[in-house]
Design a protein around this motif. Structure first.
Motif, mmCIF file in Angstrom:
data_model
loop_
_atom_site.group_PDB
_atom_site.id
_atom_site.type_symbol
_atom_site.label_atom_id
_atom_site.label_comp_id
_atom_site.label_asym_id
_atom_site.label_seq_id
_atom_site.Cartn_x
_atom_site.Cartn_y
_atom_site.Cartn_z
ATOM 1 N N ARG A 103 0.831 -1.206 0.000
ATOM 2 C CA ARG A 103 0.000 0.000 0.000
ATOM 3 C C ARG A 103 0.867 1.259 0.000
ATOM 4 N N GLN A 104 1.954 1.241 0.785
ATOM 5 C CA GLN A 104 2.867 2.383 0.819
ATOM 6 C C GLN A 104 3.531 2.587 -0.539
ATOM 7 N N SER A 105 3.957 1.493 -1.158
ATOM 8 C CA SER A 105 4.587 1.579 -2.476
ATOM 9 C C SER A 105 3.600 2.110 -3.506
ATOM 10 N N PHE A 106 2.347 1.657 -3.409
ATOM 11 C CA PHE A 106 1.290 2.124 -4.301
ATOM 12 C C PHE A 106 1.113 3.631 -4.146
ATOM 13 N N ALA A 107 1.100 4.094 -2.897
ATOM 14 C CA ALA A 107 0.924 5.529 -2.639
ATOM 15 C C ALA A 107 2.085 6.326 -3.226
ATOM 16 N N GLN A 108 3.300 5.822 -3.040
ATOM 17 C CA GLN A 108 4.475 6.531 -3.552
ATOM 18 C C GLN A 108 4.438 6.658 -5.064
ATOM 19 N N SER A 109 3.982 5.624 -5.736
ATOM 20 C CA SER A 109 4.068 5.596 -7.196
ATOM 21 C C SER A 109 2.860 6.231 -7.877
#
Length: 448
Positions: free
Chosen positions: A149-155
């Motif tokens: 979820r964090q990676s999704f938010a970053q990208s």
């Protein structure tokens, strides 16, 4: 934009009933464990489903009438377990891993947050009939999902300065927050007219039950909602106006505690929204202070199915060597960075506090001088190099206000986008829910 892992762990026991069921009643082990669902190349075992269902029932002790019939509850819980499996698989294919050291630290933190020791936690799990290795795997899955979820938010999630400025101007009720709950009647991507009509009828039917007082909102969410938080009664927690979809935000000022509005059509389907509580959350800091902000650029090389860790590392090393040889950082970023949000601006991230993109990224920015370029480093998003452009001191009072608004807008965007992502993930997967196939009759309210 997303909470860091230590903060997330504080609520792990409360919200991860499908992945870390500590309150499960001891079950007699069976010689053979049948398969409850096939999820691509993985499976959900009946024992996993039984434990998760028992955990939900334990949480609703004394309020059993809020739960749907056992077959509907089992299907809801199984759907959640399926989504966990799919997210873990996607995270692993994207190169997101949780090391044993990180896992041990997380489990120790869970024990401490519950006023316990690791040995006491082991004993409690054993007394509840839960294997410690199963618990470790559950925690690993929970952390993996949070990192995805964090990676999704970053990208994918960005909040412009213009959006922050606009939210500041529109804040007519500064400091007011709303405790909300919702029911989502989901629609697939590209829904047909028939599917939209069916969804509208179901949403209208749920609203009619609520209006007549035949069911309370939490029970209706558990029984009918397609949202990932259905089993929590649709609770959305506290939100400020800029975290609420505009269609609902316009209604907030006219609503009283306990009011339910909708259904309204949104990106994911039809929604009903309940105003649970209102509070004044203004917390003006006593006296201002300054903080350090950094202006930086970065280049990202992602780890994917087509580009493994070694290939990504080799590519970022090559890009770093080009810059060391005299190539302009922004030109290399425009040509080669795989962060689509900043690539067009030469990797420019604007001004931000040191922890804005996580501790690993912040450490690298702090570790170079203005004008300097870091060595390649890895985060959950992939391999980076970062160039620090400049540094400044900013009044923290103003900065914190803007940061809070940026955070709330980001959370709202993330919730909408991530729910769509989960729908896509579920729609693309091969899922065989053996004996638990969704049935419209089980989850459709009676029509008046």
């Amino acid at each position: 934009m997303t909470k860091t892992l230590p903060v997330l762990l504080a609520s792990l026991l409360a919200v991860s009933s499908a992945t870390a069921p500590l309150q499960v009643l001891a079950q007699q082990s069976q010689p053979l464990d049948r398969i409850a669902a096939i999820v691509d190349e993985d499976v959900v075992l009946q024992s996993e489903l039984d434990r998760a269902v028992q955990n939900i029932k334990a949480q609703y002790a004394g309020r059993e009438n809020q739960l749907p019939p056992d077959d509907v509850l089992s299907r809801q819980v199984l759907e959640r377990l399926v989504l966990v499996k799919l997210q873990v698989a996607r995270a692993e294919s994207s190169g997101i891993k949780v090391s044993d050291q990180e896992l041990n630290q997380a489990i120790n933190a869970i024990a401490q947050q519950n006023g316990s020791t690791l040995d006491a936690l082991r004993q409690r799990l054993a007394s509840d009939g839960l294997d410690f290795n199963d618990f470790r795997n559950s925690v690993r899955d929970e952390i993996t999902v949070q990192r995805l979820r964090q990676s999704f938010a970053q990208s994918r999630i960005t909040v412009s300065e213009g959006e922050v400025d606009g939210a500041l101007k529109q804040q007519a009720t500064v400091g007011t927050q709303y405790h909300l709950a919702h029911i989502l009647i989901g629609l697939p991507e590209g829904a047909t007219a028939e599917q939209i009509t069916t969804g509208q009828k179901k949403a209208d039917g749920v609203k009619a039950l609520l209006d007549k007082g035949e069911i309370d909102f939490n029970a209706a969410a558990v029984r009918y909602s397609d949202s990932p938080n259905a089993l929590e009664g649709g609770d959305l927690g506290w939100r400020s106006l800029d975290e609420i979809p505009n269609a609902f935000a316009q209604m907030m000022k006219e609503m009283k505690t306990g009011d339910v509005v909708g259904p309204l059509r949104g990106p994911s389907g039809f929604q009903l929204l309940k105003l649970v509580e209102v509070r004044d959350a203004s917390a003006a800091a006593a006296g201002g202070h300054t903080i350090t902000e950094y202006h930086a650029r970065h280049i990202l090389v992602r780890i994917t199915d087509q580009q493994d860790n070694a290939a990504a590392k080799a590519k970022i090393d090559t890009l770093r060597a080009r810059i060391a040889g005299g190539a302009e950082f922004d030109a290399v970023a425009k040509e080669s960075s795989e962060d689509n949000n900043s690539k067009g601006q030469g990797g420019d991230l604007g001004w931000f506090p040191v922890d804005a993109f996580g501790p690993d990224f912040g450490k690298q920015v702090e570790g170079v001088a203005d004008g300097g370029v870091s060595q390649p480093f890895r985060t959950d998003a992939g391999w980076h190099i970062v160039q620090r452009v400049a540094t400044r001191q900013t009044d923290a009072t103003t900065d914190n206000q803007r940061a809070q608004i940026r955070e709330t807008i980001g959370r709202r965007k993330l919730e909408e986008e991530y729910n769509r992502f989960l729908q896509e993930l579920r729609g693309e997967a091969y899922v065989d829910m053996r004996g638990y196939a969704p049935g419209a009759a089980a989850t459709t309210p009676p029509q008046s």
